[in-house]
Design a protein around this motif. Sequence first.
Motif, PDB file in Angstrom:
ATOM      1  N   HIS A 221      -3.607  -7.529 -14.664  1.00  0.00           N
ATOM      2  CA  HIS A 221      -4.032  -8.449 -13.599  1.00  0.00           C
ATOM      3  C   HIS A 221      -3.830  -7.749 -12.262  1.00  0.00           C
ATOM      4  N   LEU A 222      -4.908  -7.693 -11.472  1.00  0.00           N
ATOM      5  CA  LEU A 222      -4.822  -6.997 -10.183  1.00  0.00           C
ATOM      6  C   LEU A 222      -5.021  -7.975  -9.037  1.00  0.00           C
ATOM      7  N   LYS A 223      -4.307  -7.753  -7.944  1.00  0.00           N
ATOM      8  CA  LYS A 223      -4.558  -8.525  -6.726  1.00  0.00           C
ATOM      9  C   LYS A 223      -4.739  -7.562  -5.563  1.00  0.00           C
ATOM     10  N   ALA A 224      -5.786  -7.791  -4.797  1.00  0.00           N
ATOM     11  CA  ALA A 224      -6.068  -6.948  -3.638  1.00  0.00           C
ATOM     12  C   ALA A 224      -5.577  -7.644  -2.376  1.00  0.00           C
ATOM     13  N   VAL A 225      -5.502  -6.882  -1.305  1.00  0.00           N
ATOM     14  CA  VAL A 225      -4.915  -7.397  -0.071  1.00  0.00           C
ATOM     15  C   VAL A 225      -5.761  -8.528   0.537  1.00  0.00           C
ATOM     16  N   ASP A 226      -7.073  -8.551   0.247  1.00  0.00           N
ATOM     17  CA  ASP A 226      -7.925  -9.632   0.761  1.00  0.00           C
ATOM     18  C   ASP A 226      -7.848 -10.887  -0.102  1.00  0.00           C
ATOM     19  N   GLY A 227      -6.994 -10.890  -1.132  1.00  0.00           N
ATOM     20  CA  GLY A 227      -6.816 -12.084  -1.962  1.00  0.00           C
ATOM     21  C   GLY A 227      -7.599 -12.046  -3.259  1.00  0.00           C
ATOM     22  N   LEU A 228      -8.497 -11.064  -3.412  1.00  0.00           N
ATOM     23  CA  LEU A 228      -9.242 -10.940  -4.669  1.00  0.00           C
ATOM     24  C   LEU A 228      -8.278 -10.743  -5.834  1.00  0.00           C
ATOM     25  N   GLU A 229      -8.472 -11.515  -6.899  1.00  0.00           N
ATOM     26  CA  GLU A 229      -7.682 -11.314  -8.107  1.00  0.00           C
ATOM     27  C   GLU A 229      -8.627 -11.085  -9.257  1.00  0.00           C
ATOM     28  N   LYS A 230      -8.218 -10.232 -10.183  1.00  0.00           N
ATOM     29  CA  LYS A 230      -9.130  -9.838 -11.240  1.00  0.00           C
ATOM     30  C   LYS A 230      -8.357  -9.317 -12.441  1.00  0.00           C
ATOM     31  N   ASP A 231      -8.832  -9.632 -13.636  1.00  0.00           N
ATOM     32  CA  ASP A 231      -8.253  -9.077 -14.850  1.00  0.00           C
ATOM     33  C   ASP A 231      -9.104  -7.909 -15.312  1.00  0.00           C
ATOM     34  N   GLU A 232      -8.445  -6.857 -15.744  1.00  0.00           N
ATOM     35  CA  GLU A 232      -9.173  -5.722 -16.303  1.00  0.00           C
ATOM     36  C   GLU A 232      -8.589  -5.419 -17.674  1.00  0.00           C
ATOM     37  N   SER A 233      -9.438  -5.029 -18.618  1.00  0.00           N
ATOM     38  CA  SER A 233      -8.923  -4.724 -19.960  1.00  0.00           C
ATOM     39  C   SER A 233      -8.105  -3.442 -19.887  1.00  0.00           C
ATOM     40  N   LYS A 234      -7.122  -3.334 -20.752  1.00  0.00           N
ATOM     41  CA  LYS A 234      -6.263  -2.157 -20.735  1.00  0.00           C
ATOM     42  C   LYS A 234      -7.076  -0.901 -21.035  1.00  0.00           C
ATOM     43  N   ASP A 235      -8.047  -1.025 -21.948  1.00  0.00           N
ATOM     44  CA  ASP A 235      -8.882   0.130 -22.300  1.00  0.00           C
ATOM     45  C   ASP A 235      -9.608   0.692 -21.088  1.00  0.00           C
ATOM     46  N   VAL A 236     -10.210  -0.209 -20.304  1.00  0.00           N
ATOM     47  CA  VAL A 236     -10.933   0.235 -19.108  1.00  0.00           C
ATOM     48  C   VAL A 236      -9.955   0.819 -18.089  1.00  0.00           C
ATOM     49  N   PHE A 237      -8.843   0.132 -17.887  1.00  0.00           N
ATOM     50  CA  PHE A 237      -7.863   0.549 -16.877  1.00  0.00           C
ATOM     51  C   PHE A 237      -7.318   1.944 -17.185  1.00  0.00           C
ATOM     52  N   LEU A 238      -6.999   2.178 -18.457  1.00  0.00           N
ATOM     53  CA  LEU A 238      -6.391   3.445 -18.869  1.00  0.00           C
ATOM     54  C   LEU A 238      -7.314   4.643 -18.650  1.00  0.00           C
ATOM     55  N   LYS A 239      -8.620   4.390 -18.570  1.00  0.00           N
ATOM     56  CA  LYS A 239      -9.568   5.494 -18.395  1.00  0.00           C
ATOM     57  C   LYS A 239      -9.735   5.875 -16.923  1.00  0.00           C
ATOM     58  N   GLY A 240      -9.087   5.117 -16.028  1.00  0.00           N
ATOM     59  CA  GLY A 240      -9.346   5.315 -14.611  1.00  0.00           C
ATOM     60  C   GLY A 240      -8.269   6.066 -13.855  1.00  0.00           C
ATOM     61  N   TYR A 241      -8.423   6.051 -12.548  1.00  0.00           N
ATOM     62  CA  TYR A 241      -7.506   6.705 -11.608  1.00  0.00           C
ATOM     63  C   TYR A 241      -7.067   5.685 -10.564  1.00  0.00           C
ATOM     64  N   ILE A 242      -5.932   5.979  -9.932  1.00  0.00           N
ATOM     65  CA  ILE A 242      -5.559   5.249  -8.719  1.00  0.00           C
ATOM     66  C   ILE A 242      -5.578   6.277  -7.603  1.00  0.00           C
ATOM     67  N   LYS A 243      -6.485   6.048  -6.661  1.00  0.00           N
ATOM     68  CA  LYS A 243      -6.542   6.923  -5.489  1.00  0.00           C
ATOM     69  C   LYS A 243      -5.468   6.438  -4.529  1.00  0.00           C
ATOM     70  N   ILE A 244      -4.585   7.356  -4.096  1.00  0.00           N
ATOM     71  CA  ILE A 244      -3.396   6.924  -3.363  1.00  0.00           C
ATOM     72  C   ILE A 244      -3.377   7.369  -1.909  1.00  0.00           C
ATOM     73  N   SER A 245      -4.407   8.121  -1.493  1.00  0.00           N
ATOM     74  CA  SER A 245      -4.464   8.465  -0.070  1.00  0.00           C
ATOM     75  C   SER A 245      -5.875   8.234   0.432  1.00  0.00           C
ATOM     76  N   GLY A 246      -6.018   8.173   1.751  1.00  0.00           N
ATOM     77  CA  GLY A 246      -7.339   7.993   2.347  1.00  0.00           C
ATOM     78  C   GLY A 246      -7.781   6.550   2.314  1.00  0.00           C
ATOM     79  N   LYS A 247      -9.066   6.370   2.567  1.00  0.00           N
ATOM     80  CA  LYS A 247      -9.664   5.038   2.708  1.00  0.00           C
ATOM     81  C   LYS A 247      -9.433   4.116   1.516  1.00  0.00           C
ATOM     82  N   GLU A 248      -9.107   2.869   1.816  1.00  0.00           N
ATOM     83  CA  GLU A 248      -9.050   1.781   0.832  1.00  0.00           C
ATOM     84  C   GLU A 248      -8.002   1.975  -0.253  1.00  0.00           C
ATOM     85  N   SER A 249      -7.076   2.913  -0.056  1.00  0.00           N
ATOM     86  CA  SER A 249      -6.081   3.139  -1.097  1.00  0.00           C
ATOM     87  C   SER A 249      -4.933   2.143  -0.979  1.00  0.00           C
TER      88      SER A 249
END
Length: 367
Positions: A221-249
């Motif tokens: 379960h993810l929550k963004a700073v603008d209040g957006l909340e969203k569920d993502e499947s673990k399979d999809v999440f595990l295939k991704g990255y978290i960008k930690i610097s620069g825009k929108e990180s």
Amino acid sequence: MGIYGKNRFLTAIFIIIAILAAASCSKQVSEEIDQSVEESFMISGLTGEPISISIDSLKKMPLVTKKVVSVSASGEKKDFTATGPVLEELLKSYKKSQKDLDGIRFIAGDGYSIEVPKKVLENRDIILAFEMDGAPLDQESRPVRVVIPDERAMYWIRNLIQIEVLHKQDASALNKLYFVETLVSNIPQQDYTYYESVDRAVKVVDLLNAIEKENVAGSIHLKAVDGLEKDESKDVFLKGYIKISGKESPVFLSPDMPKGMHVKDILWFTYGENVVFTLEKGFERLSRKPIADKMGILINEIIKEVGLASAKKYLFTAENGHQVEVNVQDLEKGFIYEDHGGKLCTYFEDLPQNRTLEGILSIEAMK
Ligand SMILES: Nc1nc2c(c(=O)[nH]1)N[C@H]1C(S)=C(S)[C@@H](COP(=O)(O)O)O[C@H]1N2
Ligand SMILES: [Mo]
């Protein structure tokens, strides 16, 4: 130009016209063939076997035609009229109701997918539109465009190929909070090209491994700073990255994932019993308070924001392994701030400073 030349010229024109006519004719034919192909999508997890639903059968169901407004992430509004049956009507023929489902996942042909939470299923009409503004859908949207009036356009999936009915266990209590800033400073980082800039990113796999080695069930379960909340499947999440610097990180993303699935400016996300919090984003949403020459956030505000379990004592752990236990009464005097070197630190006002930790990694509700 002589007579002969003129004839040749006319012949050439005639041939060109003939070719164009043939081309447009064959284009028409191929479109007709395309439309006569039996279009369908699948429903899985509803009954024992996956079910195939043809668009022809949708057309024979009771239909709604509704004026709707879609609002994109950028706030742009679009009006149109959607025609199709509602999902509830389709489920009725299988003696089911969307109100009894734990959640569903819409999956599109282009790789886009989105989970629709129980709350939305309980409260909203879901239109399986096969027509927009009285015309058949465009190639991008066929065979069905999902429309959920009054919900964000991220749910309005085009090119629907599958509805997965989800079966969920009760969400586990959140017992442990991690700070993303400390977590990512202790795992491998890499360059990540994002539009015109080269930023830094970590693999989600590495991040989650640093939290828990064991396999954790359930969605993220993810929550963004603008209040957006969203569920993502673990399979999809595990295939991704978290960008930690620069825009929108921090932003959840992946080069081979449709952009609509990215989650920007993450405030926190859950992983089993754990929740990962971004202090930097906390400053944008929670009240800040000056401590010496720095700004801090009340620990209690962070705990409330993420919904960490209540306990009599909390265990604070630093990246170097140092730990302190703090009583719940003392917590209301506690802050987290970022020092000049970028390390997250605790500070307890009016209390002996033996509770102070540098490079704070986690806070755990003690059982
Ligand atoms: N198949 C598919 N459907 C999708 C998307 C996508 O990338 N693929 N993006 C979603 C998101 S995030 C938004 S905001 C809307 C955008 O809708 P629009 O293209 O009609 O403006 O479509 C949603 N449906
Ligand atoms: Mo979006």
